[in-house]
Design an enzyme around this catalytic site. Structure first.
Site, PDB file in Angstrom:
ATOM      1  N   ARG A   1       0.814  10.190   0.855  1.00 32.45           N
ATOM      2  CA  ARG A   1       1.153  11.173   1.897  1.00 32.45           C
ATOM      3  C   ARG A   1       2.242  12.132   1.450  1.00 32.45           C
ATOM      4  O   ARG A   1       2.439  13.171   2.058  1.00 32.45           O
ATOM      5  CB  ARG A   1       1.623  10.443   3.145  1.00 32.45           C
ATOM      6  N   GLU A  33       0.867  -1.185   0.000  1.00 34.51           N
ATOM      7  CA  GLU A  33       0.000   0.000   0.000  1.00 34.51           C
ATOM      8  C   GLU A  33       0.897   1.227   0.000  1.00 34.51           C
ATOM      9  O   GLU A  33       1.468   1.600   1.021  1.00 34.51           O
ATOM     10  CB  GLU A  33      -0.912   0.012   1.241  1.00 34.51           C
ATOM     11  N   LYS A  70     -11.500  -1.332   5.272  1.00 35.82           N
ATOM     12  CA  LYS A  70     -10.418  -1.025   6.201  1.00 35.82           C
ATOM     13  C   LYS A  70     -11.092  -0.500   7.464  1.00 35.82           C
ATOM     14  O   LYS A  70     -12.101   0.222   7.367  1.00 35.82           O
ATOM     15  CB  LYS A  70      -9.532   0.043   5.566  1.00 35.82           C
TER      16      LYS A  70
HETATM   17  O1  LIG Z   1      -2.695   7.070   5.493  1.00 26.70           O
HETATM   18  C1  LIG Z   1      -3.756   6.450   5.523  1.00 26.70           C
HETATM   19  O2  LIG Z   1      -4.479   6.311   4.559  1.00 26.70           O
HETATM   20  C2  LIG Z   1      -4.218   5.837   6.757  1.00 26.70           C
HETATM   21  O3  LIG Z   1      -5.302   5.345   6.802  1.00 26.70           O
HETATM   22  C3  LIG Z   1      -3.388   5.848   7.911  1.00 26.70           C
HETATM   23  C4  LIG Z   1      -2.522   4.613   8.117  1.00 26.70           C
HETATM   24  O4  LIG Z   1      -3.137   3.447   7.702  1.00 26.70           O
HETATM   25  C5  LIG Z   1      -2.179   4.555   9.550  1.00 26.70           C
HETATM   26  O5  LIG Z   1      -1.678   5.802   9.924  1.00 26.70           O
HETATM   27  C6  LIG Z   1      -1.240   3.459   9.897  1.00 26.70           C
HETATM   28  O6  LIG Z   1      -0.266   3.922  10.752  1.00 26.70           O
HETATM   29  P1  LIG Z   1       0.208   3.172  12.066  1.00 26.70           P
HETATM   30  O7  LIG Z   1      -0.809   3.419  13.104  1.00 26.70           O
HETATM   31  O8  LIG Z   1       1.505   3.842  12.385  1.00 26.70           O
HETATM   32  O9  LIG Z   1       0.373   1.734  11.718  1.00 26.70           O
END
Ligand SMILES: O=C(O)C(=O)C[C@H](O)[C@H](O)COP(=O)(O)O
Length: 215
Positions: free
Chosen positions: A53, A49, A137
């Site tokens: 960002r 994925e 998700k």
């Molecule tokens: O960017 C996106 O589309 C999101 O939905 C956010 C990420 O899936 C989460 O930020 C995962 O980050 P962790 O919590 O660090 O594993």
């Protein structure tokens, strides 16, 4: 209103069944996309994925899709239809959103790249469900109720499966995957920033191998 096709559902199911762990990848430098994704695949990952960002995401999807044909390459952090169109054109094989709008859900029904919509409440789930979506998700998983929430969701929606993401780590992935309505979990712990910044690709593959072995 159009309903989700079997092709879309089968594609999303194939992606979620291909790898119990879905790395959420942020590309900070264009040169790191290929070695980082290759390191993840070398460690045993089959689903990538690549998020939008950073401005490098779309190009990285195109590059990785061509260079690593044995992995499913998708786009993450897609928040608008304009971005959806961009990643489709770049060859994304699936699209993941952190949340939903009705417009994105409807666009996903007819798009070439099937959608895994992000939801955190039953009401959002119901909007997608009515269009035919059965895979979601669950984001941000830990703060939106974690494992108890997923167990509760299975009551009214036993035919829905989730890819929880957000706050999940190597030591909690297994507990999520033990739920019958969870087919894969996502997260950033597979791509720690310091290892990526220093180009320590061997460490990334090791983290993947260890995380898969822990499941
Ligand atoms: O960017 C996106 O589309 C999101 O939905 C956010 C990420 O899936 C989460 O930020 C995962 O980050 P962790 O919590 O660090 O594993």
């Amino acid at each position: 209103m159009n309903q989700l096709s079997d092709f879309h559902r089968e594609r999303v199911q194939a992606v979620l069944n291909a790898s119990p762990l879905v790395p959420v990848i942020t590309i900070n430098h264009p040169d790191e996309a290929l070695p980082l994704c290759q390191a993840l695949v070398d460690g045993g990952i089959r689903v990538l994925e690549i998020t939008l960002r950073t401005p490098h995401g779309v190009k990285a999807i195109e590059q990785v899709r061509k260079a690593i044909p044995d992995a499913w390459v998708g786009a993450g952090t897609v928040t608008s239809i304009a971005q959806y169109r961009q990643v489709e054109a770049a060859g994304a094989q699936f699209v993941i959103t952190p949340g939903v709008t009705e417009a994105i859900l409807e666009f996903g029904v007819t798009s070439e790249a099937p959608l895994l919509p992000g939801i955190s409440t039953i009401s959002e789930l119901m909007v997608g469900y009515n269009l035919g979506y059965r895979e979601f998700k669950f984001f941000p998983a830990e703060v939106a109720g974690g494992i108890p929430a997923l167990k509760a969701f299975s009551g009214p929606f036993p035919d829905v499966t989730f890819c929880p993401t957000g706050g999940i780590r190597r030591n909690t992935a297994k507990d999520y995957l033990a739920l019958k309505n969870v087919s894969a979990v996502g997260g950033t712990w597979l791509t720690p920033g310091d290892a990526v910044a220093s180009g320590d690709w061997g460490q990334i593959s090791e983290i993947v191998r260890g995380s898969l072995a822990d499941l």
